[in-house]
Write a protein that holds these residues in place. Structure first.
Motif, PDB file in Angstrom:
ATOM      1  N   PRO A  39       0.795  -1.263   0.006  1.00 25.93           N
ATOM      2  CA  PRO A  39      -0.020   0.028   0.052  1.00 25.93           C
ATOM      3  C   PRO A  39       0.795   1.150   0.155  1.00 25.93           C
ATOM      4  O   PRO A  39       0.471   2.350  -0.696  1.00 25.93           O
ATOM      5  CB  PRO A  39      -0.829  -0.196   1.400  1.00 25.93           C
ATOM      6  N   VAL A  40       2.060   1.423   0.868  1.00 21.37           N
ATOM      7  CA  VAL A  40       2.487   2.712   1.038  1.00 21.37           C
ATOM      8  C   VAL A  40       3.313   2.902  -0.377  1.00 21.37           C
ATOM      9  O   VAL A  40       3.234   4.072  -0.671  1.00 21.37           O
ATOM     10  CB  VAL A  40       3.495   2.607   2.018  1.00 21.37           C
ATOM     11  N   ALA A  42       2.366   1.535  -3.313  1.00 21.64           N
ATOM     12  CA  ALA A  42       1.052   2.000  -4.231  1.00 21.64           C
ATOM     13  C   ALA A  42       0.866   3.473  -4.225  1.00 21.64           C
ATOM     14  O   ALA A  42       0.514   4.002  -5.392  1.00 21.64           O
ATOM     15  CB  ALA A  42       0.131   0.929  -3.808  1.00 21.64           C
ATOM     16  N   ASP A  43       0.732   4.015  -3.194  1.00 24.07           N
ATOM     17  CA  ASP A  43       0.178   5.233  -3.015  1.00 24.07           C
ATOM     18  C   ASP A  43       1.288   6.264  -3.593  1.00 24.07           C
ATOM     19  O   ASP A  43       0.749   7.307  -4.201  1.00 24.07           O
ATOM     20  CB  ASP A  43       0.063   5.541  -1.339  1.00 24.07           C
ATOM     21  N   LEU A  44       2.481   5.934  -3.180  1.00 23.17           N
ATOM     22  CA  LEU A  44       3.611   6.737  -3.867  1.00 23.17           C
ATOM     23  C   LEU A  44       3.618   6.850  -5.421  1.00 23.17           C
ATOM     24  O   LEU A  44       3.740   7.922  -5.977  1.00 23.17           O
ATOM     25  CB  LEU A  44       4.693   6.399  -3.423  1.00 23.17           C
ATOM     26  N   SER A  46       1.159   6.293  -7.440  1.00 21.09           N
ATOM     27  CA  SER A  46      -0.205   6.653  -8.125  1.00 21.09           C
ATOM     28  C   SER A  46       0.118   7.944  -8.891  1.00 21.09           C
ATOM     29  O   SER A  46       0.595   8.811  -8.527  1.00 21.09           O
ATOM     30  CB  SER A  46      -1.358   6.953  -6.825  1.00 21.09           C
ATOM     31  N   GLN A  56      -2.831  -2.867  -5.484  1.00 23.82           N
ATOM     32  CA  GLN A  56      -2.267  -3.100  -4.164  1.00 23.82           C
ATOM     33  C   GLN A  56      -2.206  -4.215  -3.587  1.00 23.82           C
ATOM     34  O   GLN A  56      -3.143  -5.241  -3.896  1.00 23.82           O
ATOM     35  CB  GLN A  56      -3.212  -2.275  -3.261  1.00 23.82           C
ATOM     36  N   ASP A  58      -2.319  -5.866  -0.276  1.00 25.74           N
ATOM     37  CA  ASP A  58      -2.521  -5.419   1.060  1.00 25.74           C
ATOM     38  C   ASP A  58      -2.429  -6.601   1.897  1.00 25.74           C
ATOM     39  O   ASP A  58      -3.379  -7.259   2.467  1.00 25.74           O
ATOM     40  CB  ASP A  58      -4.201  -4.883   1.057  1.00 25.74           C
ATOM     41  N   SER A 249      -0.272  11.220   3.697  1.00 19.38           N
ATOM     42  CA  SER A 249      -0.059  10.027   2.975  1.00 19.38           C
ATOM     43  C   SER A 249       1.017  10.228   2.051  1.00 19.38           C
ATOM     44  O   SER A 249       1.702  11.077   1.974  1.00 19.38           O
ATOM     45  CB  SER A 249      -1.467   9.815   2.158  1.00 19.38           C
ATOM     46  N   ARG A 251       1.182   9.489  -0.972  1.00 21.70           N
ATOM     47  CA  ARG A 251       0.904  10.125  -2.315  1.00 21.70           C
ATOM     48  C   ARG A 251       1.030  11.747  -2.208  1.00 21.70           C
ATOM     49  O   ARG A 251       1.339  12.353  -3.164  1.00 21.70           O
ATOM     50  CB  ARG A 251      -0.787  10.231  -2.469  1.00 21.70           C
ATOM     51  N   ASP A 252       0.785  12.399  -1.087  1.00 20.96           N
ATOM     52  CA  ASP A 252       0.724  13.850  -0.684  1.00 20.96           C
ATOM     53  C   ASP A 252       2.189  14.314  -0.273  1.00 20.96           C
ATOM     54  O   ASP A 252       2.735  15.430  -0.369  1.00 20.96           O
ATOM     55  CB  ASP A 252      -0.041  14.282   0.348  1.00 20.96           C
TER      56      ASP A 252
END
Length: 354
Positions: A39-40, A42-44, A46, A56, A58, A249, A251-252
């Motif tokens: 997940p971490v 995958a977030d990066l 995106s 993901q 998970d 997150s 992503r941010d």
């Protein structure tokens, strides 16, 4: 045609794998490229241009345990991937590709998984490839015949959209950051272990000096697990800092870093994200080797005390943590001053092209 890429699990490794991911995109422009990641990561990844989709894994939730992995395998089979490129080294990565019925499976022949691969690539010896981790991933593609050579890498970048930058600036202003002020992003943690971490008391002293002597906004970043160390640092400070530890997150994070002026922190995933966001980085290294894992950017200052037991790559120091305790607040503060007052001399560290 569809390619599944199994991404590395650690954020820093995932950032260092970006040149390989860009190579896959460039050499297979008409293929649908899907990245399978925890997940971490995958977030990066995106909204990055080197993938069509992010899937993901998970492992602590929906895909936990034997039944969870069976659910993951069922979803992978439905995708009908033609090729799997395994940037992750683990046996499980090859096992998943095999169980998912992916006809071509490319990866390094290590961790006892060679028999599960259709292209089992020998792991390069030290003399056969550049030492930096980013070349480890590129060399896999080169040996698989997807790239003619593994050229020097001078820059790794994450795409940060204008919308993301605007949102990050708004979030920082709400948190108390001021406009047109020198902003210092500090990440005092490291997921791998305490051996990689500069003492919290010294981060506190450094932050106080940056605020009192430079009028800077100091902003702490980190994971929810790093809240304790951040609170310990702030409790030892005389000045007030801003803390976004556990509140952002992945992503941010790149966009938030892009809205700051300088990053200071240990060898960590956050350090690599900051560099990939275009931020000048001051990296504090102790138990790890900067030749292998320094951020790939022109704006990097290396802070390191050469001691006989470093690099040891241990999670916890079995002796006196001398690689970190010998690094003074003055040395890190001085590096920050060089960046502040000598903006044309952005490359201060002695790393060269990796």
């Amino acid at each position: 045609m569809k390619i599944l890429v199994r991404a590395p699990n650690w954020v820093g490794d995932a950032v260092m794998a970006i040149p390989a991911l860009e190579t896959i995109r460039r050499t297979h422009p008409k293929y649908e490229i899907c990245i399978l990641a925890r997940p971490v990561v995958a977030d990066l990844f995106s909204e990055q241009p080197f993938a069509n989709r992010i899937l993901q894994y998970d492992y602590r939730g929906h895909h936990r345990g034997w039944l969870g992995r069976e659910k993951l395998l069922a979803s992978l089979r439905k995708e009908h991937f033609s090729i799997a490129v395994l940037l992750q080294n683990a046996f499980e990565a090859a096992w998943l590709g095999w169980r998912a019925g992916i006809p071509e499976r490319i990866g390094y022949a290590r961790d006892g998984r060679g028999f599960l691969l259709t292209k089992a690539i020998p792991v390069p010896r030290e003399s056969e490839a550049r030492k930096h981790e980013s070349h480890y991933y590129l060399e896999l593609l080169c040996r698989a015949g997807w790239s003619e050579s593994s050229p020097p890498i001078s820059l790794i970048r994450l795409h940060v959209s204008d919308l993301a930058r605007a949102g990050a600036e708004s979030a920082l202003r709400i948190a108390g950051a001021r406009e047109n002020v020198w902003r210092i992003a500090i990440a005092p943690g490291a997921s791998y272990g305490a051996a990689k971490c500069w003492p919290p008391e010294r981060f506190a002293q450094l932050a106080d000096r940056l605020i009192s002597e430079c009028g800077a906004d100091v902003i702490f970043f980190g994971t929810p697990e790093e809240k304790e160390i951040s609170e310990r640092i702030q409790s030892n400070m005389k000045s007030r800092a801003i803390s976004l530890v556990g509140e952002t997150s992945m992503r941010d994070l790149a966009a938030l870093f892009a809205s700051c002026s300088v990053f200071i922190g240990n060898d960590s995933g956050a350090m690599h994200v900051a560099a990939a966001a275009g931020l000048p980085v001051i990296g504090i290294f102790g138990s790890t080797d900067p030749e292998g894992t320094a951020p790939v950017t022109e704006q990097f200052t290396l802070i390191r005390e050469a001691v006989s037991c470093s690099p040891c790559f241990l999670r916890a120091c079995p002796v006196d943590h001398r690689c970190m305790t010998r690094i003074t607040v003055d040395s890190v503060f001085g590096a920050a001053m060089q960046l502040k007052y000598s903006p044309k001399n952005l490359f201060v560290g002695d790393t060269g092209n990796v």
